[in-house]
Design an enzyme around this catalytic site. Sequence first.
Site, PDB file in Angstrom:
ATOM      1  CG  ASP A   7      -1.891   1.112   1.308  1.00 16.14           C
ATOM      2  OD1 ASP A   7      -2.292   1.788   0.323  1.00 16.14           O
ATOM      3  OD2 ASP A   7      -2.200   1.586   2.336  1.00 16.14           O
ATOM      4  CD  GLU A  67      -4.559   1.840  -2.935  1.00 11.03           C
ATOM      5  OE1 GLU A  67      -5.716   1.611  -2.451  1.00 11.03           O
ATOM      6  OE2 GLU A  67      -3.863   2.641  -2.370  1.00 11.03           O
ATOM      7  CG  ASP A 140      -1.047   2.949   5.900  1.00  9.89           C
ATOM      8  OD1 ASP A 140      -1.394   3.591   4.883  1.00  9.89           O
ATOM      9  OD2 ASP A 140      -1.315   3.311   6.867  1.00  9.89           O
TER      10      ASP A 140
END
Length: 170
Positions: A7, A67, A140
């Site tokens: 992330d 991501e 995260d």
Amino acid sequence: MRVLGIDPGYAIVGWGVVEYTGNRFAPVDFGAVTTDAGRPFEGRLRDVYEGVCDVIHRTQPEVLAIEKLFYQHNQTTVIGVAEARGVILLAAAQAGLPVYEYTPMQVKQAVTGYGKAVKKQVQEMTRILLHLPAIPKPDDTADALAMAIAFCHTHANQLSRLSARRIGPI
């Protein structure tokens, strides 16, 4: 297959390594690379790069799932995250890792079966799938583990509706 989920960010980079064997998930390791807000930005990028390189070296993943960057409201933040994402992709390329990217909706769909699931639902399903006693912190880190799970679901089940765009050389 051993997957490193990331992330991306420049303050906190969540990461999680998942082993996927015979339709079962097992967490290998997870955590976060954090940077000091008082440090010059280029130093923070270096910290992100070195932290991700260290994770790759220690955990030996076969692939990286990250991501996909999307613009929300703050243009300054998205530029910084894009730059951090760049050093993460550099670390992956130098390690010879294939990189796959996923949108938040694709991750939600893969982990919960519902593309509009709320963050808490994704985190709880991640905890359940990985047999963890609690949802990993910071958020995260949980998001990074969900990213790794999304890669496994997508490629193991070959779900065309979750097709990710592969970036970089094989």
